[in-house]
Design a protein around this motif. Structure first.
Motif, PDB file in Angstrom:
ATOM      1  N   GLU A 122      35.727   0.036  -9.033  1.00 18.11           N
ATOM      2  CA  GLU A 122      34.516  -0.537  -8.462  1.00 18.11           C
ATOM      3  C   GLU A 122      34.600  -2.066  -8.501  1.00 18.11           C
ATOM      4  OE1 GLU A 122      31.281   0.935 -10.702  1.00 18.11           O
ATOM      5  OE2 GLU A 122      31.667   3.051 -10.262  1.00 18.11           O
ATOM      6  N   GLY A 123      34.016  -2.693  -7.482  1.00 19.81           N
ATOM      7  CA  GLY A 123      33.961  -4.152  -7.453  1.00 19.81           C
ATOM      8  C   GLY A 123      35.313  -4.819  -7.309  1.00 19.81           C
ATOM      9  N   LEU A 124      36.204  -4.227  -6.549  1.00 17.82           N
ATOM     10  CA  LEU A 124      37.544  -4.791  -6.363  1.00 17.82           C
ATOM     11  C   LEU A 124      37.626  -5.747  -5.175  1.00 17.82           C
ATOM     12  CD1 LEU A 124      39.673  -1.571  -6.960  1.00 17.82           C
ATOM     13  CD2 LEU A 124      39.137  -3.376  -8.605  1.00 17.82           C
ATOM     14  N   GLY A 125      36.527  -5.893  -4.456  1.00 17.27           N
ATOM     15  CA  GLY A 125      36.564  -6.726  -3.257  1.00 17.27           C
ATOM     16  C   GLY A 125      36.848  -8.187  -3.540  1.00 17.27           C
ATOM     17  N   SER A 126      36.430  -8.676  -4.687  1.00 20.93           N
ATOM     18  CA  SER A 126      36.621 -10.084  -5.021  1.00 20.93           C
ATOM     19  C   SER A 126      37.891 -10.348  -5.818  1.00 20.93           C
ATOM     20  CB  SER A 126      35.417 -10.594  -5.818  1.00 20.93           C
ATOM     21  OG  SER A 126      35.274  -9.856  -7.030  1.00 20.93           O
ATOM     22  N   CYS A 127      38.694  -9.310  -6.066  1.00 20.68           N
ATOM     23  CA  CYS A 127      39.901  -9.476  -6.873  1.00 20.68           C
ATOM     24  C   CYS A 127      41.035 -10.047  -6.024  1.00 20.68           C
ATOM     25  CB  CYS A 127      40.332  -8.142  -7.481  1.00 20.68           C
ATOM     26  SG  CYS A 127      39.163  -7.481  -8.666  1.00 20.68           S
ATOM     27  N   THR A 128      41.833 -10.892  -6.635  1.00 21.50           N
ATOM     28  CA  THR A 128      43.020 -11.433  -5.968  1.00 21.50           C
ATOM     29  C   THR A 128      44.197 -10.483  -6.169  1.00 21.50           C
ATOM     30  OG1 THR A 128      43.651 -12.682  -7.952  1.00 21.50           O
ATOM     31  CG2 THR A 128      42.188 -13.773  -6.374  1.00 21.50           C
ATOM     32  N   ILE A 129      45.305 -10.806  -5.515  1.00 19.34           N
ATOM     33  CA  ILE A 129      46.512  -9.979  -5.665  1.00 19.34           C
ATOM     34  C   ILE A 129      46.982  -9.961  -7.111  1.00 19.34           C
ATOM     35  CG2 ILE A 129      48.941  -9.795  -5.018  1.00 19.34           C
ATOM     36  CD1 ILE A 129      47.077  -8.938  -2.831  1.00 19.34           C
ATOM     37  N   LYS A 130      46.926 -11.108  -7.751  1.00 16.78           N
ATOM     38  CA  LYS A 130      47.368 -11.184  -9.140  1.00 16.78           C
ATOM     39  C   LYS A 130      46.499 -10.317 -10.038  1.00 16.78           C
ATOM     40  CE  LYS A 130      48.526 -14.536 -12.740  1.00 16.78           C
ATOM     41  NZ  LYS A 130      48.556 -15.984 -13.102  1.00 16.78           N
ATOM     42  N   GLU A 131      45.182 -10.371  -9.832  1.00 10.57           N
ATOM     43  CA  GLU A 131      44.291  -9.549 -10.640  1.00 10.57           C
ATOM     44  C   GLU A 131      44.506  -8.063 -10.387  1.00 10.57           C
ATOM     45  OE1 GLU A 131      40.510 -12.673 -10.940  1.00 10.57           O
ATOM     46  OE2 GLU A 131      40.430 -10.958  -9.584  1.00 10.57           O
ATOM     47  N   LEU A 132      44.750  -7.701  -9.118  1.00 10.30           N
ATOM     48  CA  LEU A 132      45.020  -6.295  -8.809  1.00 10.30           C
ATOM     49  C   LEU A 132      46.310  -5.825  -9.453  1.00 10.30           C
ATOM     50  CD1 LEU A 132      43.961  -6.239  -5.045  1.00 10.30           C
ATOM     51  CD2 LEU A 132      42.718  -5.252  -6.977  1.00 10.30           C
ATOM     52  N   GLN A 133      47.325  -6.678  -9.464  1.00 10.81           N
ATOM     53  CA  GLN A 133      48.582  -6.316 -10.113  1.00 10.81           C
ATOM     54  C   GLN A 133      48.387  -6.136 -11.616  1.00 10.81           C
ATOM     55  OE1 GLN A 133      51.234  -9.449  -8.947  1.00 10.81           O
ATOM     56  NE2 GLN A 133      51.705  -8.528  -6.935  1.00 10.81           N
ATOM     57  N   GLN A 134      47.595  -7.005 -12.213  1.00 11.74           N
ATOM     58  CA  GLN A 134      47.307  -6.856 -13.643  1.00 11.74           C
ATOM     59  C   GLN A 134      46.570  -5.545 -13.925  1.00 11.74           C
ATOM     60  OE1 GLN A 134      45.166 -10.366 -14.768  1.00 11.74           O
ATOM     61  NE2 GLN A 134      46.988 -11.681 -14.793  1.00 11.74           N
ATOM     62  N   LEU A 135      45.612  -5.218 -13.066  1.00 14.78           N
ATOM     63  CA  LEU A 135      44.900  -3.943 -13.229  1.00 14.78           C
ATOM     64  C   LEU A 135      45.837  -2.760 -13.090  1.00 14.78           C
ATOM     65  CD1 LEU A 135      41.613  -4.641 -11.222  1.00 14.78           C
ATOM     66  CD2 LEU A 135      41.816  -4.310 -13.690  1.00 14.78           C
ATOM     67  N   GLU A 136      46.763  -2.853 -12.133  1.00 13.38           N
ATOM     68  CA  GLU A 136      47.724  -1.762 -11.925  1.00 13.38           C
ATOM     69  C   GLU A 136      48.601  -1.575 -13.148  1.00 13.38           C
ATOM     70  OE1 GLU A 136      51.065  -0.404  -8.606  1.00 13.38           O
ATOM     71  OE2 GLU A 136      50.226  -2.432  -8.597  1.00 13.38           O
ATOM     72  N   ARG A 137      49.101  -2.693 -13.707  1.00 14.20           N
ATOM     73  CA  ARG A 137      49.942  -2.588 -14.906  1.00 14.20           C
ATOM     74  C   ARG A 137      49.140  -2.040 -16.089  1.00 14.20           C
ATOM     75  NH1 ARG A 137      52.057  -7.560 -12.855  1.00 14.20           N
ATOM     76  NH2 ARG A 137      50.598  -8.744 -14.146  1.00 14.20           N
ATOM     77  N   GLN A 138      47.908  -2.454 -16.189  1.00 14.37           N
ATOM     78  CA  GLN A 138      47.070  -1.960 -17.275  1.00 14.37           C
ATOM     79  C   GLN A 138      46.820  -0.459 -17.146  1.00 14.37           C
ATOM     80  OE1 GLN A 138      43.433  -4.130 -17.698  1.00 14.37           O
ATOM     81  NE2 GLN A 138      42.723  -2.977 -19.470  1.00 14.37           N
TER      82      GLN A 138
END
Length: 216
Positions: free
Chosen positions: A114-130
């Motif tokens: 939820e609320g991923l619209g404001s995430c950058t590529i770097k933040e999405l990659q960090q979430l994926e690794r997590q």
């Protein structure tokens, strides 16, 4: 004459108020003196009249007692911070905890997708690794639980196998004892029954046949 109880409030009459002040002041100075002499205490008393006149008493140096009072007050304040300072510290800690809770709530929503619209590529990659690390931990824990359950089932199997073996041994002993009893009692009974039957059938000649033989 019984003296009435004095009410603790401001005396409205100026003359009565001045008389009462003089009497009480002298009594207070007397009590301070008695306390310093009887108890060997350092006593300092400062009184200002309604008109601003100073009355004081000290068992030793007034300035020395005042300096000692200031030193003691500083030590108490150093060991016990003022209430306002404590309140400011607690407020700061509360604000910090509120911010941490907000960050955790935001992170939780992102992990749930939820609320991923404001995430950058770097933040999405960090979430994926997590998430990958979390999935790995979950799988490892699941495998550990499976192995523990397998070990428990093996222990139960061993216990049931041992109980089954005991039952088989017990049944084998009972069967062997039953066979032995049958061998001991079975043939004798049959032979006795056969002997009884043979005795009834073949002993002696029939009565009619015996009579015919005698006539001939």
């Amino acid at each position: 004459m019984v003296r009435g109880k004095t009410q603790m409030r401001r005396i409205e009459n100026a003359t009565s108020r001045q008389v009462t002040f003089s009497k009480r002041r002298n009594g207070l100075l007397k009590k301070a003196f008695e306390l310093s002499v009887l108890c060997d205490a350092q006593v300092a008393l400062i009184v200002f009249s309604p008109r601003g006149k100073l009355y004081e008493f000290s068992s030793s140096s007034m300035q020395g007692i005042i300096d000692r009072y200031h030193t003691h007050t500083k030590d108490v304040q150093a060991n016990n911070p003022p209430i306002e300072q404590n309140m400011q510290h607690l407020k700061h800690e509360t604000d910090s905890m509120v911010k941490k809770i907000e960050l955790l709530e935001t992170s939780k929503k992102k992990l749930l997708g939820e609320g991923l619209g404001s995430c950058t590529i770097k933040e999405l990659q960090q979430l994926e690794r997590q998430l990958e690390r979390s999935v790995g931990c979950i799988r490892a824990r699941k495998m550990q639980v499976f192995l523990e359950q397998i070990d428990q089932l093996k222990e139960k199997e061993n216990v049931l196998t041992a109980e089954n073996q005991k039952l088989l041994e017990k049944c084998g002993v009972e069967y062997a004892m039953g066979s032995k009893e049958n061998k001991e009692t079975g043939p004798n009974t049959e032979s006795s029954e056969i002997s009884e039957v043979e005795t009834e059938l073949f002993i002696g000649l029939p009565e009619g046949r015996h009579k015919q033989t005698i006539k001939n």
